[in-house]
Motif scaffolding. Structure first.
Motif, mmCIF file in Angstrom:
data_model
loop_
_atom_site.group_PDB
_atom_site.id
_atom_site.type_symbol
_atom_site.label_atom_id
_atom_site.label_comp_id
_atom_site.label_asym_id
_atom_site.label_seq_id
_atom_site.Cartn_x
_atom_site.Cartn_y
_atom_site.Cartn_z
ATOM 1 N N GLU B 16 2.477 28.760 47.811
ATOM 2 C CA GLU B 16 2.360 30.210 48.148
ATOM 3 C C GLU B 16 3.481 30.886 48.607
ATOM 4 O O GLU B 16 3.577 32.066 48.118
ATOM 5 C CB GLU B 16 1.545 30.008 49.525
ATOM 6 C CG GLU B 16 0.572 31.483 49.744
ATOM 7 C CD GLU B 16 -0.185 31.108 51.012
ATOM 8 O OE1 GLU B 16 -0.357 30.190 51.535
ATOM 9 O OE2 GLU B 16 -0.711 32.397 51.311
ATOM 10 N N TYR B 17 4.505 30.333 49.154
ATOM 11 C CA TYR B 17 5.811 31.252 49.634
ATOM 12 C C TYR B 17 6.658 31.380 48.344
ATOM 13 O O TYR B 17 7.018 32.761 48.143
ATOM 14 C CB TYR B 17 6.401 30.274 50.595
ATOM 15 C CG TYR B 17 7.921 30.794 50.998
ATOM 16 C CD1 TYR B 17 7.883 31.384 52.289
ATOM 17 C CD2 TYR B 17 8.859 30.972 50.348
ATOM 18 C CE1 TYR B 17 8.964 32.108 52.671
ATOM 19 C CE2 TYR B 17 10.314 31.464 50.699
ATOM 20 C CZ TYR B 17 10.099 32.099 51.977
ATOM 21 O OH TYR B 17 11.201 32.632 52.482
ATOM 22 N N ALA B 20 5.120 34.448 46.294
ATOM 23 C CA ALA B 20 5.033 35.638 47.076
ATOM 24 C C ALA B 20 6.566 36.141 47.064
ATOM 25 O O ALA B 20 6.768 37.297 46.752
ATOM 26 C CB ALA B 20 4.611 35.286 48.578
ATOM 27 N N TYR B 21 7.487 35.342 47.146
ATOM 28 C CA TYR B 21 8.916 35.690 47.457
ATOM 29 C C TYR B 21 9.143 36.140 45.898
ATOM 30 O O TYR B 21 9.735 37.132 45.879
ATOM 31 C CB TYR B 21 9.673 34.385 47.662
ATOM 32 C CG TYR B 21 11.129 34.708 47.978
ATOM 33 C CD1 TYR B 21 11.745 34.759 48.780
ATOM 34 C CD2 TYR B 21 12.250 35.048 46.600
ATOM 35 C CE1 TYR B 21 12.948 34.948 49.390
ATOM 36 C CE2 TYR B 21 13.397 35.213 47.109
ATOM 37 C CZ TYR B 21 13.834 35.320 48.244
ATOM 38 O OH TYR B 21 15.264 35.609 48.513
ATOM 39 N N GLU B 23 7.398 37.336 43.626
ATOM 40 C CA GLU B 23 6.595 38.770 43.665
ATOM 41 C C GLU B 23 7.627 39.799 44.110
ATOM 42 O O GLU B 23 7.495 40.888 43.431
ATOM 43 C CB GLU B 23 5.312 38.830 44.239
ATOM 44 C CG GLU B 23 4.062 37.979 43.518
ATOM 45 C CD GLU B 23 3.093 38.042 44.383
ATOM 46 O OE1 GLU B 23 1.982 36.850 44.192
ATOM 47 O OE2 GLU B 23 2.575 38.729 45.282
ATOM 48 N N GLY B 24 8.080 39.485 45.141
ATOM 49 C CA GLY B 24 8.874 40.663 45.920
ATOM 50 C C GLY B 24 10.119 40.792 45.114
ATOM 51 O O GLY B 24 10.467 41.867 44.920
ATOM 52 N N HIS B 25 10.564 39.997 44.702
ATOM 53 C CA HIS B 25 11.798 39.883 43.566
ATOM 54 C C HIS B 25 11.567 40.652 42.375
ATOM 55 O O HIS B 25 12.431 41.453 41.965
ATOM 56 C CB HIS B 25 12.315 38.773 43.255
ATOM 57 C CG HIS B 25 13.668 38.775 42.443
ATOM 58 N ND1 HIS B 25 14.720 39.329 42.868
ATOM 59 C CD2 HIS B 25 13.823 38.504 41.219
ATOM 60 C CE1 HIS B 25 15.616 39.101 41.911
ATOM 61 N NE2 HIS B 25 14.974 38.498 40.780
ATOM 62 N N ILE B 27 9.250 43.222 42.121
ATOM 63 C CA ILE B 27 8.898 44.260 42.441
ATOM 64 C C ILE B 27 10.344 45.101 42.607
ATOM 65 O O ILE B 27 10.614 46.234 42.159
ATOM 66 C CB ILE B 27 8.174 44.571 43.773
ATOM 67 C CG1 ILE B 27 6.606 44.187 43.444
ATOM 68 C CG2 ILE B 27 8.382 45.879 44.428
ATOM 69 C CD1 ILE B 27 5.788 43.903 44.443
ATOM 70 N N THR B 28 11.426 44.312 43.421
ATOM 71 C CA THR B 28 12.515 44.798 43.551
ATOM 72 C C THR B 28 13.330 45.009 42.518
ATOM 73 O O THR B 28 14.082 46.231 42.330
ATOM 74 C CB THR B 28 13.443 43.776 44.276
ATOM 75 O OG1 THR B 28 12.603 43.774 45.728
ATOM 76 C CG2 THR B 28 15.014 44.119 44.743
ATOM 77 N N GLY B 65 10.540 50.604 46.160
ATOM 78 C CA GLY B 65 9.854 49.275 46.029
ATOM 79 C C GLY B 65 8.720 49.079 46.914
ATOM 80 O O GLY B 65 8.099 48.162 47.243
ATOM 81 N N PHE B 67 5.393 49.319 46.267
ATOM 82 C CA PHE B 67 4.015 49.163 45.547
ATOM 83 C C PHE B 67 3.911 47.828 45.475
ATOM 84 O O PHE B 67 4.625 46.926 45.461
ATOM 85 C CB PHE B 67 4.462 50.059 44.226
ATOM 86 C CG PHE B 67 5.399 49.465 43.401
ATOM 87 C CD1 PHE B 67 6.778 49.793 43.321
ATOM 88 C CD2 PHE B 67 5.219 48.281 42.402
ATOM 89 C CE1 PHE B 67 7.858 49.271 42.737
ATOM 90 C CE2 PHE B 67 5.957 47.896 41.732
ATOM 91 C CZ PHE B 67 7.404 48.323 41.867
ATOM 92 N N GLU B 68 2.780 47.582 45.068
ATOM 93 C CA GLU B 68 2.055 46.036 44.858
ATOM 94 C C GLU B 68 1.630 46.070 43.503
ATOM 95 O O GLU B 68 1.733 44.652 43.043
ATOM 96 C CB GLU B 68 0.791 45.950 45.794
ATOM 97 C CG GLU B 68 1.407 45.664 47.122
ATOM 98 C CD GLU B 68 0.192 44.791 47.736
ATOM 99 O OE1 GLU B 68 0.234 43.595 48.279
ATOM 100 O OE2 GLU B 68 -0.765 45.298 48.405
ATOM 101 N N VAL B 100 17.595 36.010 41.440
ATOM 102 C CA VAL B 100 17.628 36.518 42.768
ATOM 103 C C VAL B 100 19.248 36.558 43.221
ATOM 104 O O VAL B 100 19.739 37.383 43.934
ATOM 105 C CB VAL B 100 17.016 35.428 43.888
ATOM 106 C CG1 VAL B 100 17.136 36.099 45.304
ATOM 107 C CG2 VAL B 100 15.428 35.623 43.535
#
Lengths: 129, 177
Positions: B16-17, B20-21, B23-25, B27-28, B65, B67-68, B100
């Motif tokens: 899960e982590y 999610a991490y 996904e954030g990257h 988006i960034t 950044g 937005f989802e 990353v």
């Protein structure tokens, strides 16, 4: 150039920002860690608008939308070296254009000033294990 | 291994982590690339919004950044506005972790189609020993000669051209096989 990240430390020695992060969901924490890692590695070089100003002078809001929840960690540049550091001051959310809990921006401004007066009131940024 | 990669290697043991991490990257990465491309083209957010056919507020939100999700349709609108190719691919987490650790603004700017095609036409396209088509920049123009002076008249020596390097590469491959 890599940046150094710090967290504000309360007078009783508690890392308040870490406590706030511990209350987040795992997905929210992962997204927060990702933003913090980016900040540490390149500062605002990649996303200049990822940190925006707040109502409090010198306090910045980190913009983070996770599962429809708007996380708004409050932080500042420096304050010892604004070109090489960021310090997380407290956690917050944004609901309907308002920062909650109320008064968090003012609290962040107060904490920033505390660190300026006493640099030992912060510790290296910690991520929830 | 860097401190960051060590940490990610440890943390990405949690499914899960890890998702999610990254996904954030993602988006960034998209936000940073749209910002970098807009700056490279010298456009304002309003100009990009007009070219892409979206609202300026949308460009501002994307660049922060904050937005989802972004639809494929919106991503393609930006590709068209910048006149560049949109590439979407699945990859391994290790590939993502390296991205990353290495992402930087200068790696995000890509030339528009006309400039890209001009550069591509000037490259040498060849087939490697493994049958893959590869392109590489020319070392020097074919037929280019070393400038000569009176002392070198009669001794015009061509500079090595790309084909010489390609041949050398083939020989090297044969030697190693």
């Amino acid at each position: 150039m890599p940046f150094q990240l710090f967290d504000y430390m309360r007078p009783d020695g508690v890392n308040d920002f870490l406590e706030w992060a511990q209350g987040l969901s795992k997905r929210q924490r992962a997204r927060l860690d990702q933003k913090a890692d980016m900040l540490e590695r390149v500062g605002m070089g990649l996303l200049p608008e990822t940190l925006t100003g707040s109502e409090e002078a010198g306090v910045l809001k980190m913009r983070l939308l996770v599962d429809k929840v708007q996380l708004r960690p409050l932080l500042c540049r420096g304050p010892a070296d604004p070109n090489a550091e960021f310090t997380f001051l407290c956690g917050a959310f944004e609901v309907g254009d308002k920062i909650v809990p109320r008064g968090q921006e003012a609290l962040a401004g107060k904490r920033r000033q505390e660190i300026i007066n006493n640099p030992s009131r912060r510790v290296s940024h910690e991520q929830v294990a | 291994m860097s401190k960051l990669l060590n940490r990610l290697l440890h943390r990405f043991g949690d499914e899960e982590y890890a998702h999610a991490y990254m996904e954030g990257h993602l988006i960034t990465r998209i936000a940073a690339q749209i910002h970098a491309l807009r700056r490279d083209r010298g456009w304002t957010q309003q100009e990009l919004a007009e070219k892409a056919g979206v609202a300026q507020e949308r460009v501002s939100k994307i660049e922060s950044g904050d937005f989802e999700s972004l639809t494929m349709k919106t991503l393609l609108k930006f590709a068209r506005a910048f006149d560049i190719n949109l590439e979407i691919a699945y990859s391994t987490f290790s590939h993502g972790m390296l991205d990353v650790a290495n992402l930087s603004a200068d790696k995000l700017v890509v030339p528009a189609r006309a400039e890209d095609l001009k550069r591509f036409a000037a490259m040498n396209i060849t087939t490697s020993g493994t049958g893959q088509v590869v392109a590489f920049a020319r070392v020097s123009d074919p037929g280019e000669v070393i400038p000569f002076s009176r002392s070198t008249v009669g001794k015009i020596v061509p500079k090595p051209v790309w084909s010489d390097f390609a041949r050398a590469e083939v020989h090297a491959e044969r030697r190693t096989n």
